[in-house]
Design a protein around this motif. Structure first.
Motif, PDB file in Angstrom:
ATOM      1  N   LEU A 298       0.592  -0.992  -0.065  1.00 56.17           N
ATOM      2  CA  LEU A 298      -0.069  -0.134  -0.031  1.00 56.17           C
ATOM      3  C   LEU A 298       0.816   1.287  -0.173  1.00 56.17           C
ATOM      4  N   HIS A 299       2.696   1.730   0.993  1.00 58.54           N
ATOM      5  CA  HIS A 299       2.996   1.923   1.262  1.00 58.54           C
ATOM      6  C   HIS A 299       3.070   2.671  -0.503  1.00 58.54           C
ATOM      7  N   GLU A 300       4.085   1.814  -1.243  1.00 60.91           N
ATOM      8  CA  GLU A 300       4.723   1.425  -1.989  1.00 60.91           C
ATOM      9  C   GLU A 300       3.632   2.317  -3.407  1.00 60.91           C
ATOM     10  N   CYS A 301       2.378   1.790  -2.621  1.00 61.06           N
ATOM     11  CA  CYS A 301       1.237   1.466  -4.582  1.00 61.06           C
ATOM     12  C   CYS A 301       0.836   3.405  -4.192  1.00 61.06           C
ATOM     13  N   LEU A 302       0.512   3.761  -3.306  1.00 61.99           N
ATOM     14  CA  LEU A 302       0.193   5.407  -2.961  1.00 61.99           C
ATOM     15  C   LEU A 302       1.569   6.278  -3.349  1.00 61.99           C
TER      16      LEU A 302
END
Length: 485
Positions: A25-29
């Motif tokens: 989720l961190h990398e996606c955002l």
């Protein structure tokens, strides 16, 4: 923003990495912020809400938000988590691959370069003095128009435009331009380019012959190319377009595009004898003349010139007018006056091809014209532009002397400057751009087929948006561009 879709797309690209859900989720955002999918100022959903949408634990979302805040991608406060205003380059696509990809055709790239008038640099053609437009009265008219708009008028409007605006335009044209018309002959469009496209598609078939002035208006050339017409450039001299007998015999046209009151780009005026001859010859070969009267409201020397359309009863003329020059370009309203016998056919064509809207803008413009405010505005701008024209001519004559010749300064919002053959106008145009000046090359306006009489080596200089006090410095920069070639 659909965050579930955003995450699924990211998963498809990176599923092989085996990251934890927190890191995923961190990398996606972070990737979405870097490529601009989440722009600065975007408020991210509350952690509980996003966790519920993504079927994740709330701690997973909190971890991603905290990491983004630590890295400076978001600002977190009691009011929520907001994408930070940071300058981040687009790293997903290498610049070299973008440069190597031909995104537009050659003719599209040429047209795009010519039509780049988004700036307010000195000498940009076709840009009026926007700071002199009566903005507050216009806002009042628009507010009044919106108060009068009914629910039914939120739907598509009449294909030909609002009747009250068509009536106002017809009344104005009869008095100011000598156009012989009534309201039913007026068709509202979204600008001159839309008018050109409409005429090219409504009145011709692919492969038919169209004449245009050489050099001539690039927007017309673009419309005719899009309609797959065969373009024949007819030369222009000091008195306008000059078709020869052989042109009528070998290349009989279906459409003839002219700018008789202020030839674009050279600025010559089509004489009365040639106007009448063109009308009669067009009638004889069943051709239609497209009279683009784009800036004739601004005439500074001599009496006003009547439109070709009104010189003969039932003249085979499609009269094109626009409010982009007299009002402001963002209004995007223009019109066509068609011969009476074509009204029904064009009405049927538009009923299936071009649903209209923007009733409030049309109602406001109708009141602006009928109340006399439009005429008052034109008189004021005529004085402004004459002062600016005079300042430009004086500065050019003083700084360039006999090095260049001025043409087409009696009317409109631009003049042309012809140069000696040993000074390439395209090189000067590029050098001027480096100095912050827009000076379009005349040679870029040559038609695709046909011979030239007048010089097409020179520059087009728009002056309407340049205060008279600033003209001398603008010409000084232009002179520098010419003299450093």
């Amino acid at each position: 923003m659909d965050y579930a879709l955003l995450l699924n797309q990211f998963l498809e690209q990176h599923q092989h990495l085996g990251w934890s859900r927190q890191r995923l989720l961190h990398e996606c955002l972070r990737a979405a912020i870097k490529r601009g999918a989440l722009i600065a100022g975007t408020r991210l959903p509350p952690s509980r809400e996003l966790a519920s949408e993504l079927l994740m634990a709330r701690n997973t979302v909190l971890y991603a938000y905290e990491q983004l805040a630590t890295e400076g991608y978001v600002d977190a406060s009691k009011r929520g988590t907001v994408v930070a205003r940071v300058r981040i380059g687009h790293t997903d696509i290498p610049a070299t691959s973008m440069a190597a990809t031909p995104l537009l055709s050659q003719r599209s790239r040429v047209s795009a370069a010519l039509l780049d008038t988004t700036g307010m640099q000195a000498f940009t053609p076709g840009v009026p003095a926007l700071d002199a437009f009566p903005l507050m009265p216009w806002r009042h008219l628009q507010a009044r128009a919106w108060r009068s708009v009914t629910v039914a008028e939120l739907n598509y409007g009449e294909p030909a435009g609002e009747p009250v605006l068509r009536t106002a335009i017809a009344n104005y044209l009869r008095v100011s331009r000598g156009v012989l018309c009534d309201a039913e002959q007026i068709f509202i469009t979204d600008g001159t380019q839309a008018s050109l496209d409409l005429c090219a598609h409504a009145f011709t078939d692919a492969g038919e012959q169209v004449w245009m002035e050489n050099p001539g208006y690039h927007g017309a050339r673009t419309a005719f190319n899009a309609a797959q017409l065969r373009i024949r450039g007819i030369p222009v001299d000091a008195d306008g377009i000059v078709p020869e007998a052989g042109d009528w015999q070998q290349y009989p046209p279906r459409l003839i595009y002219v700018t008789p009151s202020h030839q674009y780009p050279l600025g010559s005026v089509l004489g009365l004898a040639r106007r009448m001859a063109l009308i009669e010859q067009a009638r004889a070969c069943n051709a239609l003349i497209m009279e683009d009267d784009y800036d004739s409201e601004f005439r500074y020397d001599g009496p006003p010139l009547p439109a070709m359309q009104g010189l003969a009863t039932d003249a085979p003329v499609l009269y094109l007018g626009t409010f982009s020059k007299t009002m402001f370009p963002a209004l995007r309203l223009a019109y066509i006056v068609v011969p009476r016998h074509l009204v029904t056919a064009l009405s049927h064509f538009l009923a299936h091809a071009a649903p209209r809207g923007r009733a409030a803008d049309q109602l406001a413009l109708a009141e602006f014209i009928s109340s006399g405010q439009f005429a008052t505005h034109l008189r004021r701008m005529r004085r402004f532009y004459k002062q600016r024209r005079d300042a430009l001519v004086t500065a050019l004559e003083y700084q360039l002397g006999t090095q260049a010749s001025i043409h087409g300064a009696s009317t409109g919002m631009h003049l042309s400057l012809t140069l000696p053959a040993d000074l390439a106008d395209t090189d000067i145009s590029k050098r001027a751009a480096e100095l912050g000046i827009v000076a379009q090359a005349l040679s870029a306006h040559a038609a695709e087929h046909g011979k030239l009489i007048a010089s097409s080596n020179g520059l087009i200089l728009g002056y309407a948006q340049i205060p008279a006090a600033d003209m001398e410095e603008a010409v000084r920069q232009l002179t520098k561009a010419i003299q450093t070639i």
